[in-house]
Write a protein that holds these residues in place. Structure first.
Motif, PDB file in Angstrom:
ATOM      1  N   PRO A  29      38.020  35.358  49.541  1.00  0.00           N
ATOM      2  CA  PRO A  29      38.385  36.274  48.459  1.00  0.00           C
ATOM      3  C   PRO A  29      39.799  36.007  47.956  1.00  0.00           C
ATOM      4  O   PRO A  29      40.673  35.585  48.712  1.00  0.00           O
ATOM      5  N   ILE A  30      40.012  36.280  46.670  1.00  0.00           N
ATOM      6  CA  ILE A  30      41.289  35.970  46.028  1.00  0.00           C
ATOM      7  C   ILE A  30      42.060  37.255  45.760  1.00  0.00           C
ATOM      8  O   ILE A  30      41.521  38.211  45.190  1.00  0.00           O
ATOM      9  N   ILE A  31      43.318  37.267  46.173  1.00  0.00           N
ATOM     10  CA  ILE A  31      44.238  38.359  45.849  1.00  0.00           C
ATOM     11  C   ILE A  31      45.044  37.901  44.641  1.00  0.00           C
ATOM     12  O   ILE A  31      45.847  36.970  44.731  1.00  0.00           O
ATOM     13  N   CYS A  32      44.808  38.541  43.506  1.00  0.00           N
ATOM     14  CA  CYS A  32      45.408  38.122  42.236  1.00  0.00           C
ATOM     15  C   CYS A  32      46.532  39.070  41.859  1.00  0.00           C
ATOM     16  O   CYS A  32      46.310  40.272  41.686  1.00  0.00           O
ATOM     17  N   MET A  33      47.746  38.534  41.709  1.00  0.00           N
ATOM     18  CA  MET A  33      48.881  39.317  41.240  1.00  0.00           C
ATOM     19  C   MET A  33      48.933  39.241  39.711  1.00  0.00           C
ATOM     20  O   MET A  33      47.919  38.900  39.084  1.00  0.00           O
ATOM     21  N   THR A  34      50.057  39.545  39.080  1.00  0.00           N
ATOM     22  CA  THR A  34      50.065  39.645  37.610  1.00  0.00           C
ATOM     23  C   THR A  34      51.151  38.811  36.943  1.00  0.00           C
ATOM     24  O   THR A  34      51.602  39.125  35.841  1.00  0.00           O
ATOM     25  N   ASP A  35      51.590  37.755  37.590  1.00  0.00           N
ATOM     26  CA  ASP A  35      52.563  36.849  37.000  1.00  0.00           C
ATOM     27  C   ASP A  35      52.038  35.426  37.188  1.00  0.00           C
ATOM     28  O   ASP A  35      51.711  35.048  38.319  1.00  0.00           O
ATOM     29  N   PRO A  36      51.888  34.642  36.114  1.00  0.00           N
ATOM     30  CA  PRO A  36      52.320  34.896  34.738  1.00  0.00           C
ATOM     31  C   PRO A  36      51.456  35.947  34.039  1.00  0.00           C
ATOM     32  O   PRO A  36      50.375  36.274  34.525  1.00  0.00           O
ATOM     33  N   PRO A  37      51.956  36.475  32.900  1.00  0.00           N
ATOM     34  CA  PRO A  37      51.189  37.480  32.163  1.00  0.00           C
ATOM     35  C   PRO A  37      49.767  37.020  31.879  1.00  0.00           C
ATOM     36  O   PRO A  37      49.524  35.849  31.585  1.00  0.00           O
ATOM     37  N   LEU A  38      48.835  37.968  32.006  1.00  0.00           N
ATOM     38  CA  LEU A  38      47.400  37.758  31.786  1.00  0.00           C
ATOM     39  C   LEU A  38      46.733  36.954  32.896  1.00  0.00           C
ATOM     40  O   LEU A  38      45.607  36.484  32.735  1.00  0.00           O
ATOM     41  N   LEU A  39      47.394  36.827  34.041  1.00  0.00           N
ATOM     42  CA  LEU A  39      46.727  36.211  35.189  1.00  0.00           C
ATOM     43  C   LEU A  39      45.481  37.017  35.556  1.00  0.00           C
ATOM     44  O   LEU A  39      44.444  36.455  35.921  1.00  0.00           O
ATOM     45  N   ASN A  40      45.572  38.351  35.436  1.00  0.00           N
ATOM     46  CA  ASN A  40      44.416  39.206  35.725  1.00  0.00           C
ATOM     47  C   ASN A  40      43.289  38.993  34.711  1.00  0.00           C
ATOM     48  O   ASN A  40      42.103  39.124  35.046  1.00  0.00           O
ATOM     49  N   PHE A  41      43.639  38.661  33.466  1.00  0.00           N
ATOM     50  CA  PHE A  41      42.623  38.357  32.453  1.00  0.00           C
ATOM     51  C   PHE A  41      41.809  37.134  32.870  1.00  0.00           C
ATOM     52  O   PHE A  41      40.571  37.150  32.840  1.00  0.00           O
ATOM     53  N   TRP A  42      42.511  36.075  33.263  1.00  0.00           N
ATOM     54  CA  TRP A  42      41.807  34.863  33.682  1.00  0.00           C
ATOM     55  C   TRP A  42      40.995  35.110  34.947  1.00  0.00           C
ATOM     56  O   TRP A  42      39.891  34.571  35.105  1.00  0.00           O
ATOM     57  N   MET A  43      41.536  35.938  35.840  1.00  0.00           N
ATOM     58  CA  MET A  43      40.811  36.246  37.072  1.00  0.00           C
ATOM     59  C   MET A  43      39.502  36.960  36.754  1.00  0.00           C
ATOM     60  O   MET A  43      38.433  36.601  37.273  1.00  0.00           O
ATOM     61  N   ALA A  44      39.575  37.985  35.908  1.00  0.00           N
ATOM     62  CA  ALA A  44      38.370  38.735  35.552  1.00  0.00           C
ATOM     63  C   ALA A  44      37.368  37.850  34.822  1.00  0.00           C
ATOM     64  O   ALA A  44      36.156  37.914  35.066  1.00  0.00           O
ATOM     65  N   ARG A  45      37.873  37.015  33.937  1.00  0.00           N
ATOM     66  CA  ARG A  45      36.999  36.157  33.125  1.00  0.00           C
ATOM     67  C   ARG A  45      36.275  35.119  33.978  1.00  0.00           C
ATOM     68  O   ARG A  45      35.064  34.904  33.835  1.00  0.00           O
ATOM     69  N   GLU A  46      37.012  34.462  34.862  1.00  0.00           N
ATOM     70  CA  GLU A  46      36.436  33.357  35.625  1.00  0.00           C
ATOM     71  C   GLU A  46      35.556  33.831  36.779  1.00  0.00           C
ATOM     72  O   GLU A  46      34.574  33.176  37.124  1.00  0.00           O
ATOM     73  N   THR A  47      35.914  34.958  37.398  1.00  0.00           N
ATOM     74  CA  THR A  47      35.131  35.405  38.556  1.00  0.00           C
ATOM     75  C   THR A  47      33.872  36.155  38.145  1.00  0.00           C
ATOM     76  O   THR A  47      32.936  36.274  38.941  1.00  0.00           O
ATOM     77  N   ARG A  48      33.830  36.663  36.929  1.00  0.00           N
ATOM     78  CA  ARG A  48      32.635  37.391  36.496  1.00  0.00           C
ATOM     79  C   ARG A  48      31.416  36.480  36.490  1.00  0.00           C
ATOM     80  O   ARG A  48      30.321  36.871  36.920  1.00  0.00           O
ATOM     81  N   ARG A  49      31.603  35.269  36.025  1.00  0.00           N
ATOM     82  CA  ARG A  49      30.477  34.334  35.953  1.00  0.00           C
ATOM     83  C   ARG A  49      30.060  33.832  37.327  1.00  0.00           C
ATOM     84  O   ARG A  49      28.909  33.492  37.552  1.00  0.00           O
ATOM     85  N   ARG A  50      31.030  33.799  38.260  1.00  0.00           N
ATOM     86  CA  ARG A  50      30.750  33.192  39.564  1.00  0.00           C
ATOM     87  C   ARG A  50      30.510  34.215  40.664  1.00  0.00           C
ATOM     88  O   ARG A  50      30.239  33.846  41.805  1.00  0.00           O
ATOM     89  N   GLN A  51      30.660  35.501  40.334  1.00  0.00           N
ATOM     90  CA  GLN A  51      30.413  36.569  41.306  1.00  0.00           C
ATOM     91  C   GLN A  51      31.258  36.393  42.568  1.00  0.00           C
ATOM     92  O   GLN A  51      30.766  36.511  43.692  1.00  0.00           O
TER      93      GLN A  51
END
Length: 376
Positions: A91-113
């Motif tokens: 499992p990945i612990i995603c922080m928020t730097d650089p900006p929108l790191l959480n956006f990429w996390m949500a986008r990429e992990t949604r497809r891969r569950q």
């Protein structure tokens, strides 16, 4: 068991968010979890890191041009997340730097569950709207926010209960949450007090840290204008977008000492730490300077709303000046009521809160250990 922590920088440093990431990684390692850290290579760092489980990716841009820096941050965030996913180290612990790191996390992990834990610091894309860089009604903002909200994390690690509630209501289902305010630490007693701390019985106030878009420079200016050199000393160690004007204003004030920075172990010599957050930044930011000050036994003078986590968590150790009041009038009234006795009470409360905050940190680390173990 394995997990991965992703952020722009992850190593022991004076910067509090990096320090907490390293602390958490060390804690998980002691509990038997192999922690992989994925970050960007900072200037001066070697190409091949000495630590086996530290992956450093090259930066696209290190300059100060705002547009280039923003575009580089977007690309860097995507590369960090994709690299972490490619490693497949739990499992990945995603922080928020650089900006929108959480956006990429949500986008990429949604497809891969893939399960992930959201460690929220400054909130994006909301910070862009609060700074006036984009309208919340714009298609671009709505797309970013919809993507972030479209894939709920398995768990949330938030800066305070108010921020946690703000984030959790965005998701269906709502994730569980743990609380970890940024800035929790207690340093050993320094060998000697700094020269500026020899104040001959004066009350020492200070503003230490960033004074940027989210903060009120007029509040700090009001404090400077109300100082009595016979009773007060003010340590101005501000940086950021709004600091230059105040440094220029303060250079001829006899009660003010201007410094580039104040080491963490010297924060205890400031009796009252000024903390400010503009109300429209509530929950998007939670200033770590307040937590750092209280952990070192200092009191705070908070200029912000009652709903901010700084005030919710630390009100016993400070005073609040409502942002809707005129700052100079409010500051004059504060100084008129301030007494050595009331200051001692707030500092005593800070010392108790310091122990409480350390316990909060330990509980949060244990929560994350249990969640990582559950998500294997």
């Amino acid at each position: 068991m394995r997990c991965t922590i992703v952020n722009r920088v992850i190593h022991a440093d004076s910067n509090t968010e990096w320090h907490h990431a390293t602390e958490l990684a060390d804690y998980l390692a002691r509990r038997g979890i192999t922690v992989t850290r994925v970050a960007l290579r900072e200037p001066g760092q070697p190409d091949a890191p000495a630590e086996r489980n530290l992956h450093l990716l090259p930066r696209h841009y290190s300059g100060k041009h705002k547009i280039r820096r923003l575009l580089a941050s977007l690309l860097e965030g995507r590369r960090l997340i994709r690299h972490a996913l490619k490693l497949d180290h739990g499992p990945i612990i995603c922080m928020t730097d650089p900006p929108l790191l959480n956006f990429w996390m949500a986008r990429e992990t949604r497809r891969r569950q893939i399960p992930w834990i959201y460690w929220s610091l400054d909130l994006y894309p909301e910070a862009f709207a609060a700074a006036g860089l984009v309208r919340r009604s714009s298609p671009f903002y709505r797309y970013l926010q919809k993507t972030v909200e479209g894939n709920a994390p398995s768990h949330l690690l938030a800066l305070g209960p108010q921020q946690a509630a703000h984030i959790r209501q965005q998701y269906t289902p709502s994730p569980g949450a743990s609380i970890l305010p940024c800035g929790i630490a207690r340093t050993p007693d320094p060998a000697a007090a700094p020269e500026w701390a020899r104040a001959e019985g004066k009350i020492i106030l200070g503003y230490v840290g960033n004074l940027g878009e989210a903060h009120s420079d007029t509040f700090v200016e009001a404090a400077l204008s109300c100082l009595d050199p016979k009773r007060h000393r003010f340590i101005l160690a501000a940086s950021g977008a709004k600091s230059a004007r105040l440094r220029e204003l303060a250079k001829d004030m006899p009660a003010v000492i201007t410094l580039d920075s104040v080491p963490r172990e010297h924060l205890r010599f400031i009796d009252i730490h000024l903390v400010t957050l503009l109300p429209h930044w509530d929950h998007i930011c939670v200033p770590s300077k307040a937590v750092s000050a209280v952990c070192e036994g200092g009191s705070i003078l908070f200029h912000g709303s009652r709903e901010n986590d700084n005030w919710k968590l630390l009100h016993d150790a400070g005073w609040r000046l409502p942002p809707e009041e005129k700052p100079t009038s409010a500051m004059k009234a504060f100084f008129e009521k301030l007494s050595p006795g009331s200051l001692r009470e707030k500092q005593q409360a800070a010392r108790k809160l310091s122990s409480d905050l350390l316990a909060i940190r330990d509980r949060a680390f244990d929560d994350i250990y249990r969640k990582v173990k559950e998500l294997q």
